[in-house]
Design an enzyme around this catalytic site. Structure first.
Site, short mmCIF file in Angstrom:
data_model
loop_
_atom_site.label_atom_id
_atom_site.label_comp_id
_atom_site.label_asym_id
_atom_site.label_seq_id
_atom_site.Cartn_x
_atom_site.Cartn_y
_atom_site.Cartn_z
CG MET A 72 -8.15 7.04 3.09
SD MET A 72 -7.01 7.10 4.48
CE MET A 72 -6.48 5.38 4.51
CG HIS A 131 -3.95 -1.66 -1.44
ND1 HIS A 131 -5.07 -2.40 -1.74
CD2 HIS A 131 -4.31 -0.85 -0.42
CE1 HIS A 131 -6.06 -2.07 -0.92
NE2 HIS A 131 -5.63 -1.12 -0.11
CG MET A 151 -11.20 3.19 2.56
SD MET A 151 -9.62 3.16 3.43
CE MET A 151 -8.52 3.31 2.04
CG ASP A 176 -6.31 -2.95 3.12
OD1 ASP A 176 -5.16 -2.72 3.54
OD2 ASP A 176 -7.01 -2.08 2.54
CG MET A 227 -11.63 -2.94 5.31
SD MET A 227 -10.21 -2.59 4.27
CE MET A 227 -9.13 -1.73 5.42
CB SER A 264 -0.89 0.03 1.25
OG SER A 264 -1.41 1.33 1.41
CG HIS A 309 -9.35 0.14 -0.16
ND1 HIS A 309 -8.71 -0.03 1.06
CD2 HIS A 309 -10.68 0.07 0.12
CE1 HIS A 309 -9.60 -0.19 2.02
NE2 HIS A 309 -10.81 -0.12 1.48
CG ASP A 356 -5.10 2.32 1.10
OD1 ASP A 356 -6.05 1.54 0.96
OD2 ASP A 356 -3.99 1.98 1.55
C1 DX5 Z 1 -6.23 1.27 5.83
C2 DX5 Z 1 -5.79 1.06 4.41
C3 DX5 Z 1 -4.70 0.06 4.29
C4 DX5 Z 1 -3.43 0.47 4.96
C5 DX5 Z 1 -2.63 -0.74 5.27
O1 DX5 Z 1 -7.25 2.19 5.85
O2 DX5 Z 1 -6.88 0.61 3.64
O3 DX5 Z 1 -4.48 -0.30 2.94
O4 DX5 Z 1 -2.66 1.35 4.20
O5 DX5 Z 1 -1.54 -0.34 6.02
P1 DX5 Z 1 -0.81 -1.32 7.01
O6 DX5 Z 1 -0.34 -2.49 6.22
O7 DX5 Z 1 0.29 -0.49 7.56
O8 DX5 Z 1 -1.82 -1.74 8.05
ZN ZN Z 2 -6.51 -0.32 1.61
#
Ligand code: DX5
Ligand code: ZN
Length: 226
Positions: free
Chosen positions: A40, A36, A71, A176, A140, A11, A69, A38
């Site tokens: 947000m 990956h 969010m 994840d 998750m 990620s 991903h 993320d």
């Molecule tokens: C959390 C994200 C993950 C995160 C994982 O909200 O969706 O993808 O970056 O990070 P680690 O592996 O550090 O838990």
């Molecule tokens: Zn993620």
């Protein structure tokens, strides 16, 4: 049951954003399978990362599969922008809106792989009526919003449930959050084939460490398969 290949998906949330292109190139060179990404929005989750413009900027750096991903809520009005920016798979949260089936159809209509992400408290049964519309399930194993959190052990039971529900369908099962070389074996044994790893790959942001870390997670996961 068919077992899809193990894939390691670092990620980039834990990358050094001041040199993001180099950080993406570094995990490609280090042998990652997927990247990956993320997204947000500060609304669905209590943190803000970045949007399609950043995906567009890093797209030329690698040919690797972009696992996006989302969010964010709402999702549908942004799907086309993420598809155009270079996503290969787009996952939406089942909790993000009332019309999951519609969102999944929209993603496939854009020619992308469609995924559903489930928060820790959401039961696996939330996807049982959309199985034919998905290519990827994202379980998750932390509450989304931040990297570097601890793996929630109940996810292992959810993985077993997801694996049973998927049966022989060619659906990737991704975990994840909080994945490390120490828990990857159990995670793969429970049914995951895609392991997201943010801090356990990028921590310290020293590119020469990425390859050995990805390999350690991959070896542990393959052991879980044996
Ligand atoms: C959390 C994200 C993950 C995160 C994982 O909200 O969706 O993808 O970056 O990070 P680690 O592996 O550090 O838990
Ligand atoms: Zn993620």
């Amino acid at each position: 049951m068919t077992d899809l290949p193990i894939k390691i998906a670092p990620s980039i949330l834990s990358a050094d954003f001041a040199r993001l292109g180099d950080e993406v190139k570094a995990i490609d060179d280090a042998g990652c399978d997927w990247v990956h990404i993320d997204i947000m929005d500060g609304h669905f989750v209590p943190n803000i990362s970045f949007g399609p413009i950043v995906i567009d900027a890093i797209r030329p750096v690698t040919k690797k599969f972009f696992d996006v991903h989302l969010m964010i809520a709402p999702t549908d009005m942004y799907l086309e922008a993420f598809a155009k920016a270079g996503a290969d798979a787009i996952s939406v949260h089942a909790e993000a809106g009332p019309h999951l089936d519609r969102s999944l159809q929209a993603i496939r209509n854009l020619g992308k792989k469609a995924g559903v992400a489930l928060n820790p408290a959401t039961p696996v049964s939330a996807i049982e009526n959309v199985l034919d519309r998905i290519d990827l399930i994202v379980l998750m194993s932390v509450n989304p919003g931040f990297g570097g959190q601890a793996f929630i052990p109940q996810t292992l039971e959810k993985l077993r449930q997801a694996k049973a529900l998927v049966g022989n369908r060619p659906i990737d099962i991704e975990v994840d959050g909080g994945v490390t070389e120490d828990n990857a074996e159990q995670i793969a044994a429970a049914g995951a084939n895609v392991l997201v790893a943010g801090s356990s790959v990028y921590k310290g942001n020293v590119p020469s460490t990425y390859g050995p870390r990805i390999e350690a997670i991959r070896n542990a996961a393959n052991k879980g398969r044996a």
